[in-house]
Write an enzyme that holds these catalytic residues in place. Structure first.
Site, PDB file in Angstrom:
ATOM      1  N   LYS A   1      32.653 -50.208  30.413  1.00 18.23           N
ATOM      2  CA  LYS A   1      32.998 -50.067  31.830  1.00 18.23           C
ATOM      3  C   LYS A   1      34.511 -50.247  32.023  1.00 18.23           C
ATOM      4  CE  LYS A   1      33.650 -54.450  31.489  1.00 18.23           C
ATOM      5  NZ  LYS A   1      35.043 -54.921  31.520  1.00 18.23           N
TER       6      LYS A   1
ATOM      7  N   HIS B   1      38.631 -43.333  28.739  1.00 20.57           N
ATOM      8  CA  HIS B   1      37.174 -43.239  28.697  1.00 20.57           C
ATOM      9  C   HIS B   1      36.654 -41.854  29.070  1.00 20.57           C
ATOM     10  CE1 HIS B   1      36.449 -47.860  29.131  1.00 20.57           C
ATOM     11  NE2 HIS B   1      36.959 -47.523  27.962  1.00 20.57           N
TER      12      HIS B   1
ATOM     13  N   SER C   1      39.489 -44.328  14.453  1.00 23.38           N
ATOM     14  CA  SER C   1      40.711 -44.923  14.991  1.00 23.38           C
ATOM     15  C   SER C   1      41.851 -43.937  14.792  1.00 23.38           C
ATOM     16  CB  SER C   1      41.030 -46.240  14.289  1.00 23.38           C
ATOM     17  OG  SER C   1      42.287 -46.757  14.715  1.00 23.38           O
TER      18      SER C   1
ATOM     19  N   ILE D   1      35.528 -56.365  20.612  1.00 21.93           N
ATOM     20  CA  ILE D   1      34.330 -56.048  21.385  1.00 21.93           C
ATOM     21  C   ILE D   1      33.284 -55.362  20.509  1.00 21.93           C
ATOM     22  CG2 ILE D   1      35.228 -53.829  22.196  1.00 21.93           C
ATOM     23  CD1 ILE D   1      32.988 -56.286  24.161  1.00 21.93           C
TER      24      ILE D   1
END
Length: 341
Positions: free
Chosen positions: A104, A86, A44, A22
């Site tokens: 999202k 998130h 990461s 992504i």
């Protein structure tokens, strides 16, 4: 949300909490194509993976998430970690004084989202949920026309979004990481409802077909908004659709329109959806025909990055009411799925 012209915004320095595919769509591709941003850090848990990703995308620095938050060359963070992570990372970024562009859904906890946005306002940073399609000019013009009454008052919305997920180890198949079809693609439909008809949407019922891991591979939610005028909606989501489907049908008191590929107006390279492309088929409209916006090669991710940089530069406020309401609806959908097991 008011946004200045993207060209007037200074390039935004972004730290990426993302080493997956992504990142190419949302960051590196748009930056290479001239978006008003630059990626200055890759983080990461696996330092070697961060290094490889940084080298492959010509990013000058890499390291851990805490190192990203301490980096003075980072103005904002892009979060594309698993859904369950998130909210925690967004809060940590806000506390570090970084703006946040979060994939999202940001969260299914409406109270926590409200607290996060209040904290961000106090810290003077922007938190934005990455519903990229809304920043594409062609989609934005149609949505604005519908809000302005192009088909009269909206009475019914049907959204169908699905694709085939054939990677058995994908994080979207893991329930402990908040996987499942509705949180992956159904959330786009929930966002569209709030974009077209803001207000307090209620979930009437939910149906789901679960896979071996327990997440919903197919799901459907029926919703309603009762004030000031009644609106009904149905949102369908799938991770096992034999062919990609992406469309919405909106009915009003004076017409209707079918939106084809609203959530992928210009599919990114390698998306495997070359046959898709946004268009609006007006079955009838209350006023003059809506002139289409020419679709250029720039993807909605490119437009999103430009718009995010512009909002940061203009100190635009977060869409607090919509963010909180979307989280509340997603929580209710998920809770009903659990009750229906």
């Amino acid at each position: 949300m008011t946004t200045p012209a993207p060209a007037t915004a200074p390039p935004l320095r972004i730290g990426a909490a993302c080493t997956g595919w992504i990142g190419g769509w949302a960051l590196h591709g748009p930056v290479t194509a001239g978006a008003r941003a630059t990626v200055t850090f890759v983080a990461s848990r696996d330092r070697d993976r961060a290094r490889r990703h940084a080298e492959a995308n010509s990013v000058p620095a890499y390291g851990s998430w805490p190192e990203l938050l301490m980096c003075s060359d980072v103005d904002a963070v892009y979060l594309a970690t698993p859904n369950s992570d998130h909210l925690t990372k967004a809060r940590q970024a806000v506390l570090a004084g970084k703006h946040v562009l979060c994939e999202k859904p940001l969260s299914c906890d409406a109270s926590a989202v409200e607290e996060l946005l209040a904290l961000a306002a106090r810290r003077g940073v922007l938190v934005q949920e990455a519903y990229h399609y809304r920043d594409h000019p062609a989609v934005a013009r149609v949505l604005a026309a519908l809000r302005a009454g192009a088909i009269g008052r909206v009475r019914r919305i049907t959204v169908d979004y699905g694709w085939l997920l054939d990677r058995p180890c994908d994080v979207r198949l893991r329930p402990e990481l908040d996987g499942g079809a509705f949180l992956d693609v159904g959330c786009y439909g929930v966002d569209l409802l709030h974009s077209l008809v803001p207000g307090t949407w209620s979930v009437l019922d939910v149906q789901a077909v679960r896979g071996p891991t327990g997440v919903d591979l197919e799901s459907r939610a029926r919703l309603a908004l009762r004030s000031p005028h009644p609106v009904r909606a149905e949102v369908r989501a799938a991770l096992r659709a034999p062919a990609t489907v992406c469309e919405a049908h909106i009915e009003g008191t004076e017409g209707a329109v079918r939106l084809l590929s609203p959530f992928a107006p210009v599919p990114p390279p390698g998306a495997g959806t070359a046959g898709l492309g946004f268009r609006a088929e007006w079955e009838h409209s209350a006023g003059a025909p809506i002139e289409p916006v020419p679709i250029r090669a720039a993807t909605s991710y490119h437009h999103q990055l430009d718009a995010f940089a512009a909002r940061v530069a203009s100190r635009a406020p977060a869409e607090t009411a919509a963010l909180v309401s979307r989280a509340r609806v997603l929580a209710e959908v998920r809770n009903r799925m659990e009750k229906n097991r």
